[in-house]
Write a protein that holds these residues in place. Structure first.
Motif, PDB file in Angstrom:
ATOM      1  N   GLN A  68       1.074  -1.275  -0.272  1.00 59.41           N
ATOM      2  CA  GLN A  68       0.268  -0.115   0.101  1.00 59.41           C
ATOM      3  C   GLN A  68       0.490   0.998  -0.374  1.00 59.41           C
ATOM      4  O   GLN A  68       0.871   2.450  -0.668  1.00 59.41           O
ATOM      5  N   ARG A  69       1.775   0.954   0.562  1.00 58.78           N
ATOM      6  CA  ARG A  69       3.109   2.890   0.944  1.00 58.78           C
ATOM      7  C   ARG A  69       3.547   3.183  -0.520  1.00 58.78           C
ATOM      8  O   ARG A  69       3.875   4.274  -0.901  1.00 58.78           O
ATOM      9  N   LYS A  70       3.736   1.320  -1.369  1.00 56.36           N
ATOM     10  CA  LYS A  70       4.145   2.262  -2.736  1.00 56.36           C
ATOM     11  C   LYS A  70       3.706   1.968  -3.859  1.00 56.36           C
ATOM     12  O   LYS A  70       3.966   3.164  -4.669  1.00 56.36           O
ATOM     13  N   VAL A  71       2.025   1.848  -3.444  1.00 57.92           N
ATOM     14  CA  VAL A  71       0.968   2.019  -4.638  1.00 57.92           C
ATOM     15  C   VAL A  71       0.082   3.036  -4.710  1.00 57.92           C
ATOM     16  O   VAL A  71      -0.905   3.662  -4.844  1.00 57.92           O
ATOM     17  N   GLY A  72      -0.309   3.432  -2.754  1.00 55.71           N
ATOM     18  CA  GLY A  72      -0.986   3.722  -2.334  1.00 55.71           C
ATOM     19  C   GLY A  72      -2.433   3.212  -2.064  1.00 55.71           C
ATOM     20  O   GLY A  72      -2.691   2.118  -2.466  1.00 55.71           O
ATOM     21  N   THR A  73      -3.510   3.947  -1.283  1.00 54.78           N
ATOM     22  CA  THR A  73      -4.510   3.260  -0.743  1.00 54.78           C
ATOM     23  C   THR A  73      -5.036   2.635  -2.104  1.00 54.78           C
ATOM     24  O   THR A  73      -5.808   1.882  -1.843  1.00 54.78           O
ATOM     25  N   ALA A  74      -6.244   3.748  -2.640  1.00 58.48           N
ATOM     26  CA  ALA A  74      -6.912   3.921  -3.079  1.00 58.48           C
ATOM     27  C   ALA A  74      -6.512   2.465  -5.094  1.00 58.48           C
ATOM     28  O   ALA A  74      -7.276   1.513  -4.444  1.00 58.48           O
ATOM     29  N   ARG A  75      -5.386   2.395  -5.008  1.00 55.04           N
ATOM     30  CA  ARG A  75      -4.996   1.791  -5.820  1.00 55.04           C
ATOM     31  C   ARG A  75      -4.694   0.466  -5.564  1.00 55.04           C
ATOM     32  O   ARG A  75      -5.068  -0.462  -6.160  1.00 55.04           O
ATOM     33  N   GLU A 394      -6.615   7.154   5.889  1.00 56.54           N
ATOM     34  CA  GLU A 394      -7.104   7.584   4.441  1.00 56.54           C
ATOM     35  C   GLU A 394      -7.764   6.596   4.150  1.00 56.54           C
ATOM     36  O   GLU A 394      -8.558   6.414   2.686  1.00 56.54           O
ATOM     37  N   ILE A 395      -7.807   5.299   4.998  1.00 55.88           N
ATOM     38  CA  ILE A 395      -8.163   4.672   4.588  1.00 55.88           C
ATOM     39  C   ILE A 395     -10.234   4.575   4.682  1.00 55.88           C
ATOM     40  O   ILE A 395     -11.208   4.094   4.055  1.00 55.88           O
ATOM     41  N   LEU A 396     -10.315   5.461   5.489  1.00 53.23           N
ATOM     42  CA  LEU A 396     -11.937   5.022   6.302  1.00 53.23           C
ATOM     43  C   LEU A 396     -12.282   6.397   4.550  1.00 53.23           C
ATOM     44  O   LEU A 396     -13.457   5.914   4.750  1.00 53.23           O
ATOM     45  N   GLN A 397     -11.589   7.148   4.394  1.00 52.72           N
ATOM     46  CA  GLN A 397     -12.293   8.011   3.777  1.00 52.72           C
ATOM     47  C   GLN A 397     -13.045   7.530   2.412  1.00 52.72           C
ATOM     48  O   GLN A 397     -13.007   7.582   1.175  1.00 52.72           O
ATOM     49  N   TYR A 398     -11.458   6.479   1.933  1.00 57.87           N
ATOM     50  CA  TYR A 398     -11.768   5.596   0.873  1.00 57.87           C
ATOM     51  C   TYR A 398     -12.862   4.395   0.120  1.00 57.87           C
ATOM     52  O   TYR A 398     -13.775   4.198   0.237  1.00 57.87           O
TER      53      TYR A 398
END
Length: 579
Positions: A68-75, A394-398
């Motif tokens: 997740q840190r590498k590609v981001g939460t949403a991806r 950020e996960i909650l917002q996703y």
């Protein structure tokens, strides 16, 4: 709006996952780069010993965090390979570290079942995507394993039923179940193992004793069917009720005798020796008993039901809701329209939260079978595994982006804000977003408005607080006057808290005049009673007496009703004070 995460090709993330996993555990196979049956089998071959399962699950979580840190939460969360290993990691996290002394997993067969369910990917995924933040997830997983151990073929046919039982019976029922108008010792409760309860309902369907097909209902709908701790013998007795379809439940209300003598004597507690369905059918009861009888009988017949409590002009009342067919609820059986019950409250059986009927309608408007709901629930589970991580919010917002109508992501972020230092403007912006999002759900909208109001007061933004208060009362005074009363009461109590008793008296009198047309239980319990009690506590006896003196001009409850009895009790308390 199309999620920008779709722009990332799936193999790119698969490579990222493999890279992280390979770094965290050099012995691991490159096949872990994708979520496939062969790779899952290979993963289990590397972890055959139950003593390593907990650590293996933790390593998997760390690997996923790295991806997740590498590609981001949403991806990350949009990628099926990430979600597949996420479910596996969450499943492993539900296995107890002290399994050797555990009441269930100490047995080798139980551990074999836990492992085998991992290969039946749909079952763990269904459980994990059905969990709520309030659930005891480990206990729910144990319940599912017990059911699968005893009924492996039936679980494949009725997975939603198995999961519904698992999540409803992951903890004790509330002490006030099913309602406050009977003594708990009179209810014949019986603990039933989850596998036995599952067997009872599947056998009932095969015996043609149910009105709805269990395999056509969702997990959420089925939680309103299995949520009873009556003995299976009593439930089986209720299956003898002659009904052709769920709509016939409404007709049962008129068949049950109404106990006029009990209502007339204001004796609201069940006066007989046992509180059972056969006894209610024989002796009759008041509205609460009738509603309870119908709700429990509906569940026995395979119909999800809800028992509602409400306050109207004459005091309290009970009525019933039921599922006509999957996705279609009828929530107003025996709701007296003339009494102006603005809202009914109910238990949500998975979390035992109190919800209003308005909230229930709002939540069920989004079908829980949807792609978005599953993404939302899995994201919440990922958030639960990362509470201390920098990307938790950020996960909650996703998650909220997929299901903005559901409460949990909003409530969890509000909890996060409560525990962290943020700029006042950021806090204000959050509550404004909350209010806008829940514009069609008055209870949740008001919760956000009250928090924003408190924020304004803390910031000494007096004019903004006044404008918001006026807006809140204006929005709710006609339809949801119960909420408008709560808002007015908040203003009165805020002034009392500052010790400005003249202003408090004036605010109270204004509120009584404003709501006299809709006076009833809501006005008494939310404003009058707490106002009088606070006056007495503060030594303002004259104000307490004055409040009750004006009450008779506003409230005229039915004689011998619960509301009338509570008003008389308060009068007796006030009569006994000296001032």
């Amino acid at each position: 709006m199309r999620n920008p995460a779709r722009k990332t090709p799936l193999p790119v993330l698969a490579v990222c996952i493999y890279g992280i996993l390979a770094v965290s555990s050099p012995a691991q196979s490159p096949k872990l780069s994708t979520w496939t049956d062969p790779n899952l089998i290979a993963w289990w071959k590397r972890h055959p010993d139950p003593r390593s399962w907990k650590a293996a699950g933790s390593e998997l979580v760390e690997a996923l965090r790295g991806a997740q840190r590498k590609v981001g939460t949403a991806r990350a969360l949009e990628n099926p390979h990430f979600r597949g290993w996420l479910v596996q990691a969450r499943w492993m996290g539900l296995f107890p570290e002290d399994y050797a002394t555990h009441g269930y997993y100490a047995a080798e067969q139980a551990r074999k079942v836990f492992r085998s369910l991992s290969f039946k990917k749909m079952l763990p995924r269904l459980l994990i995507s059905s969990l709520e933040p309030e659930d005891d997830a480990a206990r729910a997983a144990e319940n599912l394993c017990r059911i699968a151990e005893h009924h492996p073929e039936a679980v494949a046919a009725y997975p939603d039923l198995a999961v519904a039982i698992a999540v409803v019976f992951d903890g004790p029922f509330p002490a006030s179940w099913p309602h406050p108008f009977t003594r708990q010792k009179l209810i014949v409760k019986k603990e039933v193992p989850p596998e036995r309860r599952f067997e009872f309902f599947t056998a009932s369907e095969k015996g043609d004793k149910l009105l709805l097909r269990l395999d056509e209902l969702t997990v959420k709908e089925l939680t309103f069917l299995v949520d009873s701790i009556l003995s299976l013998e009593e439930i089986a007795w209720a299956q003898g009720l002659q009904l052709k379809n769920p709509d016939h439940l409404a007709g049962v209300w008129g068949v049950l005798p109404y106990d006029q003598s009990r209502a007339g004597s204001a004796d609201y507690l069940w006066p007989h020796s046992r509180y059972t369905l056969p006894e209610i059918a024989k002796k009759g009861g008041i509205c609460m008993d009738q509603a309870y009888y119908i709700a429990q009988s509906g569940k026995a017949k395979g119909v999800p039901t809800i028992l509602f409590l409400g306050q109207g002009r004459s005091g309290g009342h009970a009525w019933v809701g039921y599922l006509k067919e999957s996705g279609e609820w009828e929530l107003d059986v025996a709701r007296a329209r003339s009494e102006k019950y603005p809202v009914g409250t109910m238990f949500e059986p998975q979390t035992w939260r109190r919800l209003t009927d308005a909230q229930f309608r709002f939540l069920t408007a989004d079908l829980t079978k949807t792609h978005s709901y599953n993404r939302y629930q899995l994201a919440l589970q990922w958030a639960a595994m990362n509470r201390e991580e920098s990307f938790y919010r950020e996960i909650l917002q996703y998650a909220r982006g997929h299901m903005p109508r559901h409460f949990a992501s909003w409530e969890l972020e509000a909890e996060w804000l409560q525990g962290h230092e943020v700029q006042p403007a950021e806090r204000e912006a959050f509550w404004k977003r909350w209010i806008t999002n829940f514009r069609d759900e008055p209870d949740m909208r008001m919760r956000g408005q009250i928090r924003l109001l408190k924020h304004y007061r803390a910031q000494e933004a007096t004019r903004a607080a006044e404008r918001l208060t006026e807006e809140m009362i204006g929005e709710n005074q006609a339809g949801r006057f119960d909420l408008a009363i709560v808002i007015a009461a908040e203003t009165v109590f805020d002034v009392m808290g500052r010790g400005d008793w003249d202003a408090a008296k004036s605010e109270f009198e204004d509120a009584m005049a404003r709501f006299r047309k809709n006076a009833g239980g809501h006005l008494f319990y939310n404003l009058v009673e707490p106002y009088v009690e606070r006056c007495i506590e503060a030594g303002q006896g004259a104000m307490a007496v004055g409040a009750l003196a004006s009450l008779g001009k506003v409230l005229q409850p039915q004689p011998n009703s619960l509301l009338a009895a509570d008003i008389e009790k308060l009068r007796a308390v006030v009569a006994g004070i000296s001032y």
